[in-house]
Motif scaffolding. Structure first.
Motif, PDB file in Angstrom:
ATOM      1  N   ALA A  83      61.516  48.953  69.973  1.00 40.42           N
ATOM      2  CA  ALA A  83      61.847  47.536  70.143  1.00 40.42           C
ATOM      3  C   ALA A  83      63.162  47.446  70.904  1.00 40.42           C
ATOM      4  O   ALA A  83      64.057  48.283  70.732  1.00 40.42           O
ATOM      5  N   HIS A  84      63.279  46.439  71.727  1.00 39.99           N
ATOM      6  CA  HIS A  84      64.468  46.268  72.554  1.00 39.99           C
ATOM      7  C   HIS A  84      65.670  45.876  71.699  1.00 39.99           C
ATOM      8  O   HIS A  84      65.544  45.105  70.754  1.00 39.99           O
ATOM      9  N   THR A  85      66.824  46.382  72.077  1.00 36.74           N
ATOM     10  CA  THR A  85      68.049  46.103  71.332  1.00 36.74           C
ATOM     11  C   THR A  85      68.560  44.685  71.547  1.00 36.74           C
ATOM     12  O   THR A  85      69.457  44.248  70.828  1.00 36.74           O
ATOM     13  N   LYS A  86      67.995  43.949  72.487  1.00 36.68           N
ATOM     14  CA  LYS A  86      68.474  42.584  72.757  1.00 36.68           C
ATOM     15  C   LYS A  86      68.261  41.654  71.564  1.00 36.68           C
ATOM     16  O   LYS A  86      68.882  40.595  71.492  1.00 36.68           O
ATOM     17  N   TYR A  87      67.423  42.030  70.621  1.00 34.74           N
ATOM     18  CA  TYR A  87      67.182  41.188  69.443  1.00 34.74           C
ATOM     19  C   TYR A  87      68.220  41.407  68.338  1.00 34.74           C
ATOM     20  O   TYR A  87      68.304  40.614  67.406  1.00 34.74           O
ATOM     21  N   LEU A  88      68.987  42.471  68.433  1.00 35.43           N
ATOM     22  CA  LEU A  88      69.958  42.785  67.381  1.00 35.43           C
ATOM     23  C   LEU A  88      70.977  41.669  67.125  1.00 35.43           C
ATOM     24  O   LEU A  88      71.195  41.312  65.965  1.00 35.43           O
ATOM     25  N   LEU A 125      59.371  41.823  65.325  1.00 35.55           N
ATOM     26  CA  LEU A 125      59.707  41.443  66.698  1.00 35.55           C
ATOM     27  C   LEU A 125      59.203  42.486  67.687  1.00 35.55           C
ATOM     28  O   LEU A 125      58.622  42.150  68.718  1.00 35.55           O
ATOM     29  N   GLY A 126      59.418  43.762  67.368  1.00 35.34           N
ATOM     30  CA  GLY A 126      59.052  44.828  68.290  1.00 35.34           C
ATOM     31  C   GLY A 126      57.595  45.223  68.292  1.00 35.34           C
ATOM     32  O   GLY A 126      57.093  45.730  69.293  1.00 35.34           O
ATOM     33  N   SER A 127      56.895  44.999  67.187  1.00 35.17           N
ATOM     34  CA  SER A 127      55.513  45.492  67.117  1.00 35.17           C
ATOM     35  C   SER A 127      54.451  44.400  67.102  1.00 35.17           C
ATOM     36  O   SER A 127      53.283  44.688  67.333  1.00 35.17           O
ATOM     37  N   ILE A 128      54.836  43.156  66.845  1.00 39.20           N
ATOM     38  CA  ILE A 128      53.844  42.075  66.783  1.00 39.20           C
ATOM     39  C   ILE A 128      54.149  40.975  67.793  1.00 39.20           C
ATOM     40  O   ILE A 128      53.318  40.635  68.621  1.00 39.20           O
ATOM     41  N   SER A 134      64.905  55.122  77.607  1.00 37.01           N
ATOM     42  CA  SER A 134      65.761  53.961  77.812  1.00 37.01           C
ATOM     43  C   SER A 134      66.658  53.785  76.602  1.00 37.01           C
ATOM     44  O   SER A 134      66.177  53.666  75.480  1.00 37.01           O
ATOM     45  N   LYS A 135      67.924  53.732  76.832  1.00 36.16           N
ATOM     46  CA  LYS A 135      68.886  53.600  75.738  1.00 36.16           C
ATOM     47  C   LYS A 135      68.941  52.181  75.188  1.00 36.16           C
ATOM     48  O   LYS A 135      69.718  51.900  74.296  1.00 36.16           O
ATOM     49  N   SER A 136      68.108  51.278  75.703  1.00 34.38           N
ATOM     50  CA  SER A 136      68.090  49.901  75.222  1.00 34.38           C
ATOM     51  C   SER A 136      66.980  49.664  74.204  1.00 34.38           C
ATOM     52  O   SER A 136      66.704  48.525  73.844  1.00 34.38           O
ATOM     53  N   TYR A 137      66.321  50.705  73.748  1.00 30.98           N
ATOM     54  CA  TYR A 137      65.222  50.575  72.799  1.00 30.98           C
ATOM     55  C   TYR A 137      65.481  51.417  71.563  1.00 30.98           C
ATOM     56  O   TYR A 137      65.899  52.567  71.661  1.00 30.98           O
ATOM     57  N   ILE A 138      65.204  50.832  70.404  1.00 28.97           N
ATOM     58  CA  ILE A 138      65.363  51.527  69.121  1.00 28.97           C
ATOM     59  C   ILE A 138      63.989  51.910  68.596  1.00 28.97           C
ATOM     60  O   ILE A 138      63.048  51.111  68.650  1.00 28.97           O
ATOM     61  N   LYS A 139      63.900  53.101  68.060  1.00 32.67           N
ATOM     62  CA  LYS A 139      62.645  53.618  67.531  1.00 32.67           C
ATOM     63  C   LYS A 139      62.259  52.859  66.266  1.00 32.67           C
ATOM     64  O   LYS A 139      63.024  52.798  65.300  1.00 32.67           O
TER      65      LYS A 139
END
Length: 169
Positions: A128-133, A115-118, A79-84
């Motif tokens: 983690a989803h890019t919507k938090y950027l 945000l992405g791991s906890i 999914s291109k909406s998630y950052i490693k």
């Protein structure tokens, strides 16, 4: 995720009732409240709502990543909406912390990882989803959001999804 906690989590999910957002236990019905979230995580529950629109175009994600991390992102293959998150941790750990901007970048990386791991984790905990950027762009406003409210909403949603009989996640 804590190692060896799968049976405990599975037992809790089995006892979750989506209709009432409660766990049905032998002692009665219990739930996680906004006050619990505030005490456990130390998150603000008053403030601006965490909301906005999500643009998953590669141009938007590239520009947001450059503004926040100072680099082009490493995205999920699926999914291109998630950052490693491993990539974000590497950026964080390589920051020299010698300027105001490098300190801000370090803090943004740390917040994005949290945000992405906890707070808003899923079963992968690697992305983690890019919507938090966009929420991390304005450094002076990060603390004004009601992070506790959205954390509780995410928990309820995840429990409701996991408790469905046909759920595979």
């Amino acid at each position: 995720m804590i190692r060896g906690s799968h049976p405990l989590l599975a037992a809790l999910v089995e006892r979750w009732r989506p209709e009432t957002h409660t766990f049905v236990l032998l002692v009665g019905e219990v739930t996680v409240t906004l006050e619990n979230i505030a005490h456990i995580f130390g998150l603000p529950i008053d403030g601006e709502p965490v909301s906005g629109w999500t643009d998953s175009s590669s141009d938007f994600i590239q520009s947001q990543s450059m503004a926040i991390f100072g680099r082009e992102p490493v995205l999920s293959r699926n999914s291109k909406s998630y950052i490693k998150l491993g990539w974000v941790r590497c950026i964080r750990d390589e920051e020299p912390l010698d300027t105001e901007e490098s300190i801000r970048r370090y803090v943004r990386c740390q917040i994005f990882c949290m945000l992405g791991s906890i707070l808003f984790t899923d079963k992968s905990i690697a992305y983690a989803h890019t919507k938090y950027l966009p929420l991390l762009c304005d450094f002076e406003r990060i603390h004004t959001y009601s992070w506790g409210s959205v954390c509780l909403a995410h928990l309820y949603r995840a429990l409701c999804r996991a408790s469905r009989y046909d759920s595979k996640k």
